[in-house]
Design a protein around this motif. Sequence first.
Motif, PDB file in Angstrom:
ATOM      1  N   PRO A  42      -3.053  14.908   2.204  1.00  0.00           N
ATOM      2  CA  PRO A  42      -4.448  14.955   2.678  1.00  0.00           C
ATOM      3  C   PRO A  42      -4.703  13.997   3.838  1.00  0.00           C
ATOM      4  CG  PRO A  42      -4.375  14.874   0.292  1.00  0.00           C
ATOM      5  CD  PRO A  42      -2.975  14.642   0.767  1.00  0.00           C
ATOM      6  N   SER A  43      -4.194  12.758   3.720  1.00  0.00           N
ATOM      7  CA  SER A  43      -4.405  11.794   4.811  1.00  0.00           C
ATOM      8  C   SER A  43      -3.749  12.277   6.088  1.00  0.00           C
ATOM      9  CB  SER A  43      -3.813  10.444   4.444  1.00  0.00           C
ATOM     10  OG  SER A  43      -4.244  10.043   3.184  1.00  0.00           O
ATOM     11  N   LEU A  57      -5.679  15.170   7.518  1.00  0.00           N
ATOM     12  CA  LEU A  57      -6.954  14.701   8.056  1.00  0.00           C
ATOM     13  C   LEU A  57      -6.755  14.103   9.451  1.00  0.00           C
ATOM     14  CD1 LEU A  57      -9.989  13.879   7.704  1.00  0.00           C
ATOM     15  CD2 LEU A  57      -9.125  11.695   6.848  1.00  0.00           C
ATOM     16  N   TRP A  58      -5.765  13.198   9.543  1.00  0.00           N
ATOM     17  CA  TRP A  58      -5.579  12.510  10.828  1.00  0.00           C
ATOM     18  C   TRP A  58      -4.909  13.389  11.858  1.00  0.00           C
ATOM     19  CZ3 TRP A  58      -8.322   8.580  12.159  1.00  0.00           C
ATOM     20  CH2 TRP A  58      -8.932   7.841  11.136  1.00  0.00           C
ATOM     21  N   GLU A  82       0.815  -1.213   0.000  1.00  0.00           N
ATOM     22  CA  GLU A  82       0.000   0.000   0.000  1.00  0.00           C
ATOM     23  C   GLU A  82       0.850   1.266   0.000  1.00  0.00           C
ATOM     24  OE1 GLU A  82      -3.262  -0.003  -0.006  1.00  0.00           O
ATOM     25  OE2 GLU A  82      -3.757  -2.096   0.421  1.00  0.00           O
ATOM     26  N   GLU A  83       2.153   1.107  -0.139  1.00  0.00           N
ATOM     27  CA  GLU A  83       3.009   2.273  -0.007  1.00  0.00           C
ATOM     28  C   GLU A  83       2.803   3.274  -1.140  1.00  0.00           C
ATOM     29  OE1 GLU A  83       7.092   1.294   0.474  1.00  0.00           O
ATOM     30  OE2 GLU A  83       6.692   0.258   2.358  1.00  0.00           O
ATOM     31  N   HIS A  84       3.033   4.505  -0.786  1.00  0.00           N
ATOM     32  CA  HIS A  84       3.017   5.541  -1.809  1.00  0.00           C
ATOM     33  C   HIS A  84       4.339   5.450  -2.545  1.00  0.00           C
ATOM     34  CE1 HIS A  84      -0.595   7.785  -0.513  1.00  0.00           C
ATOM     35  NE2 HIS A  84      -0.389   7.017   0.537  1.00  0.00           N
ATOM     36  N   PHE A 136      -9.502   4.946   2.352  1.00  0.00           N
ATOM     37  CA  PHE A 136     -10.912   5.365   2.254  1.00  0.00           C
ATOM     38  C   PHE A 136     -11.274   5.744   0.833  1.00  0.00           C
ATOM     39  CE2 PHE A 136      -9.609   6.775   6.602  1.00  0.00           C
ATOM     40  CZ  PHE A 136     -10.268   5.766   7.274  1.00  0.00           C
ATOM     41  N   ASP A 194      -0.430   3.059   3.388  1.00  0.00           N
ATOM     42  CA  ASP A 194      -1.807   3.016   3.876  1.00  0.00           C
ATOM     43  C   ASP A 194      -2.027   1.743   4.670  1.00  0.00           C
ATOM     44  OD1 ASP A 194      -1.924   5.221   2.360  1.00  0.00           O
ATOM     45  OD2 ASP A 194      -3.218   4.386   0.778  1.00  0.00           O
ATOM     46  N   THR A 218       1.107  13.416  -2.184  1.00  0.00           N
ATOM     47  CA  THR A 218      -0.090  12.565  -2.194  1.00  0.00           C
ATOM     48  C   THR A 218      -0.440  12.070  -0.794  1.00  0.00           C
ATOM     49  OG1 THR A 218       1.266  10.620  -2.629  1.00  0.00           O
ATOM     50  CG2 THR A 218       0.349  11.750  -4.541  1.00  0.00           C
ATOM     51  N   SER A 237      -6.532  11.305  -2.185  1.00  0.00           N
ATOM     52  CA  SER A 237      -6.784   9.993  -1.602  1.00  0.00           C
ATOM     53  C   SER A 237      -6.648  10.096  -0.092  1.00  0.00           C
ATOM     54  CB  SER A 237      -5.815   8.953  -2.157  1.00  0.00           C
ATOM     55  OG  SER A 237      -4.500   9.381  -1.931  1.00  0.00           O
ATOM     56  N   LEU A 238      -7.642   9.577   0.597  1.00  0.00           N
ATOM     57  CA  LEU A 238      -7.618   9.611   2.054  1.00  0.00           C
ATOM     58  C   LEU A 238      -7.436   8.198   2.577  1.00  0.00           C
ATOM     59  CD1 LEU A 238     -10.493  12.126   2.749  1.00  0.00           C
ATOM     60  CD2 LEU A 238      -8.041  12.537   2.928  1.00  0.00           C
ATOM     61  N   ALA A 239      -6.581   8.067   3.586  1.00  0.00           N
ATOM     62  CA  ALA A 239      -6.310   6.734   4.111  1.00  0.00           C
ATOM     63  C   ALA A 239      -5.872   6.852   5.554  1.00  0.00           C
ATOM     64  CB  ALA A 239      -5.213   6.055   3.296  1.00  0.00           C
ATOM     65  N   PHE A 240      -6.001   5.745   6.242  1.00  0.00           N
ATOM     66  CA  PHE A 240      -5.402   5.652   7.571  1.00  0.00           C
ATOM     67  C   PHE A 240      -4.021   5.060   7.360  1.00  0.00           C
ATOM     68  CE2 PHE A 240      -4.617   3.770  11.741  1.00  0.00           C
ATOM     69  CZ  PHE A 240      -4.974   4.814  12.566  1.00  0.00           C
TER      70      PHE A 240
END
Lengths: 209, 257
Positions: A59-60, A63-64, A43-45, B17, B13, A56, B31-34
Amino acid sequence: MISPVQAQETQIEEAFDPLEDHVISLEDSPDGQTHIEIGAHGEEHVTGVFPPFDATTYPSQLLWLVITFAVLYFVMKRVALPRIGVILEERRDRIEGDLAEAERLRQKTDQAIASYEAALAEARSNAHAIAEKARTENKAKLDAERAKVEASLAKKVAAAEESIAATKAEAMGHVGEIAAETAQAVVAQLVGTVPAESARDAVAKVSKE
Amino acid sequence: MANDPIHQFVIYDIFSFGTIGGDGTEGSGISLAFTNSSLFMALTTLTICAYLILTTRRRGLIPNRWQLTSEMAYEFVANMVRSNAGTEGMKFFPLVFSLFMFIFIGNMFGMIPYFYTFTSQIIVTFALAMLVMTVVVAYGFIKNGPKFLKLFVPSGVPGYIVPIVTPIEVISFLSRPISLSVRLFGNMLAGHITLKVFTGFVVSLASLGAVGIVGAVLPLLMGVAITALEFMVSTVQAYVFAVLTSMYLNDAIHPSH
């Protein structure tokens, strides 16, 4: 995290300064794209950008960050900090109260000590006065007694002296007669009887000399 | 690969989400992710809250040693805010305390092997710095109105110098969020890279045989020393961030120097 790597990975491993190496790699990329593949995790960027500059992920992360920091702020403001603040305040109040109580008790003790000392000083001065009075009284009594005794003694001495003088006078009166009698007896023994009259005259004559 | 000092900063990730907007191709849209970074932010928040609440559960008049640590953290930050921003600054005590603890525990988590250091992400430190600057500017204008702009005109400066001083003051004010965020980001990033490079040498050299093992002693000692240094840097950077926040808040409260 170990996963297939591109050729440049070996470069990184050998390079002394890996950051510098990245810069070189970035510049050297023929198509202007970066090729530093850092672990092709599922899942890595894998955009190949230096991770902190990989937009990229922003945003995550934002958000967190907002969620976690907001939760932290809310819990701190509403629960944790007021609770610790109350604990500290209660302790401060308690300490201040205890100090005030200690101060009050200390003042009370000081008062008690002061009144005790006043009583002690009074008692001491009273005792002194009583002792002084007793001493004067005793002295007066003693003086009176002594004067009385001395007076009576003087009287007795005078009477005794008087009687001694009388006795002496009386005794002196008899001395001549005894001497005459003795002289008469002595003479009688030596030369024969002499009249008492002449013996008396002789004694008187001798005692005059 | 194991020795790659940059790999530790990679974000992946944990669950996604999905993507908002974009044209469906990789990298487009938001892209939003935990992610692993999110995980440690959440862990940090959870740890701080749990620690402070659990240790003060007894509300002891005489604190045990756990409660004492929480009280020490409280007093430490409270004194910092009070001495830098005055009694009025205590309004922002929860904010400064949250910032300090968040950065401090985040940095400390970063020192644990395999843990992610979210303070090594420029976006995180920049967002925190912008939060501070937003609060400073907003409170400055709400409390002082236009007088807040006096911040840029130091009192006692002769009139002809003002045109020179004011731009400098403005630039220094604008550079604050950058210096605040880059300082923390740079320290954490550089520290972790250095640590990884030196400890990486140990592994590489040790795999070369007997001579290599002897040679690995030096970088090993360096690794130990740098670990100690990093613990200090982690603490000091959290402190610096909190102190500067208090001082900037002081500017908002008392804008005329």
